[in-house]
Every structure is written in C-alpha cells, then in structure tokens.
Design a protein around this motif. Sequence first.
Motif, mmCIF file in Angstrom:
data_model
loop_
_atom_site.group_PDB
_atom_site.id
_atom_site.type_symbol
_atom_site.label_atom_id
_atom_site.label_comp_id
_atom_site.label_asym_id
_atom_site.label_seq_id
_atom_site.Cartn_x
_atom_site.Cartn_y
_atom_site.Cartn_z
ATOM 1 N N ALA A 107 0.837 -1.194 0.000
ATOM 2 C CA ALA A 107 0.000 0.000 0.000
ATOM 3 C C ALA A 107 0.873 1.246 0.000
ATOM 4 O O ALA A 107 1.797 1.376 0.794
ATOM 5 C CB ALA A 107 -0.915 0.001 1.218
ATOM 6 N N GLY A 108 0.610 2.148 -0.934
ATOM 7 C CA GLY A 108 1.361 3.391 -1.038
ATOM 8 C C GLY A 108 2.484 3.365 -2.054
ATOM 9 O O GLY A 108 3.086 4.394 -2.345
ATOM 10 N N ASP A 109 2.803 2.203 -2.613
ATOM 11 C CA ASP A 109 3.862 2.122 -3.619
ATOM 12 C C ASP A 109 3.431 2.770 -4.928
ATOM 13 O O ASP A 109 2.263 2.727 -5.301
ATOM 14 C CB ASP A 109 4.216 0.659 -3.925
ATOM 15 C CG ASP A 109 5.093 0.030 -2.870
ATOM 16 O OD1 ASP A 109 5.468 0.717 -1.900
ATOM 17 O OD2 ASP A 109 5.405 -1.169 -3.018
ATOM 18 N N ARG A 110 4.378 3.355 -5.613
ATOM 19 C CA ARG A 110 4.168 3.880 -6.962
ATOM 20 C C ARG A 110 5.122 3.138 -7.894
ATOM 21 O O ARG A 110 6.319 3.121 -7.681
ATOM 22 C CB ARG A 110 4.447 5.377 -7.019
ATOM 23 C CG ARG A 110 4.300 5.945 -8.432
ATOM 24 C CD ARG A 110 4.391 7.449 -8.437
ATOM 25 N NE ARG A 110 3.272 7.976 -7.680
ATOM 26 C CZ ARG A 110 3.222 9.206 -7.189
ATOM 27 N NH1 ARG A 110 4.226 10.032 -7.361
ATOM 28 N NH2 ARG A 110 2.166 9.610 -6.517
ATOM 29 N N VAL A 111 4.571 2.515 -8.924
ATOM 30 C CA VAL A 111 5.369 1.795 -9.914
ATOM 31 C C VAL A 111 5.365 2.622 -11.193
ATOM 32 O O VAL A 111 4.313 3.073 -11.652
ATOM 33 C CB VAL A 111 4.806 0.378 -10.158
ATOM 34 C CG1 VAL A 111 5.588 -0.324 -11.252
ATOM 35 C CG2 VAL A 111 4.854 -0.425 -8.866
ATOM 36 N N GLN A 112 6.550 2.826 -11.762
ATOM 37 C CA GLN A 112 6.697 3.690 -12.929
ATOM 38 C C GLN A 112 7.462 2.990 -14.044
ATOM 39 O O GLN A 112 8.389 2.232 -13.780
ATOM 40 C CB GLN A 112 7.459 4.963 -12.548
ATOM 41 C CG GLN A 112 6.816 5.713 -11.410
ATOM 42 C CD GLN A 112 7.653 6.876 -10.939
ATOM 43 O OE1 GLN A 112 7.184 7.980 -10.979
ATOM 44 N NE2 GLN A 112 8.867 6.640 -10.492
#
Length: 160
Positions: A107-112
């Motif tokens: 929860a809260g991760d950003r994948v780019q």
Amino acid sequence: MKPERFTQAIAALSPSGAVPLTAGDIIRSRVDGYVQNTNVSGYVTRHSFDFAQTGTIRVSFEGASSSSEPAYFRVTRLRNAVETVLGSWVRTTTVLTTSSLDVDVTAGDRVQVQSLASRRTEGVDKQTTTYYGHARIQNVRFKTGGETLIPGIYAPVEND
C-alpha cells in the motif's frame, strides 16, 4: 482486522469506492498510445500507478529505439520516498520488443515505467555527426497477480 474488513476499509479510501481488481485483471495506462521520448538528459516517466493494497503485479510494455543507437527503459518502484530501479532494458533496434517484470507492491507504492533517449556525436569541428536513439514505447500494462488489488488515487485506471 480480518482481510475482508481490511479490503473494505481500503476500498472506502479509494476514489469513488474503486472496484477492486481481481487476479489476472489488466490495467491499461491512460497514456497508452505510442510515444517517442527524445530526452537525453534524464529518464522520463510517462506511465505511473499507485497501489492501495499489497500484492504482485506484472508490468509489461513494448519498447524500441528510433535507430541502431540505444534507447533505455526501466521500471522503478517508489516506496517510502525511496526510488528503486527494479529492471532495466536497452533497445538498439526499431522493432518493438515486449519486456515484462513481476513487481511486489505494498500500500502506497508507486510503480513507474520510464524511458531515456541517447545521443552520440562523432568527428570534430565542421565534420561532426550526431546520432540519436529516441526511446519508443507503447502498450504499457499492469497485470494483477494472484491477489485482489485496489488501484490507488494517483493514476486512476482506464475507463474508471
């Protein structure tokens, strides 16, 4: 808190009570169409997703260079303000090639998904030639693993 209650609590925090993504669902990037990145001074992020739950996703995309000069691609995860490069690829052909990577998210991760063009100059004075390898990318997908995930609010999924 029971897992079902936790899922309900997360859903309540999601935009418009977002519908959870079940195992195997594919998230298509809003900016899904073909793009050519000409930036040679640093990686550019065009595809980014936040997650409101823990699970596994498979990131996939098609990448190529505009020439035989290299174009660079990578997948990063931003967790607790720390960006980690999870995978990187170099393309030196104009043929779009699919790359994929499994990523664990919390929860809260950003994948780019990011890309970078290249530039090389040969010669001296008036006899110089510059070669470019612009990064071409399309069909970016985020596929859920064996868990039910709820998308975060940074980049809502397509058709939400």
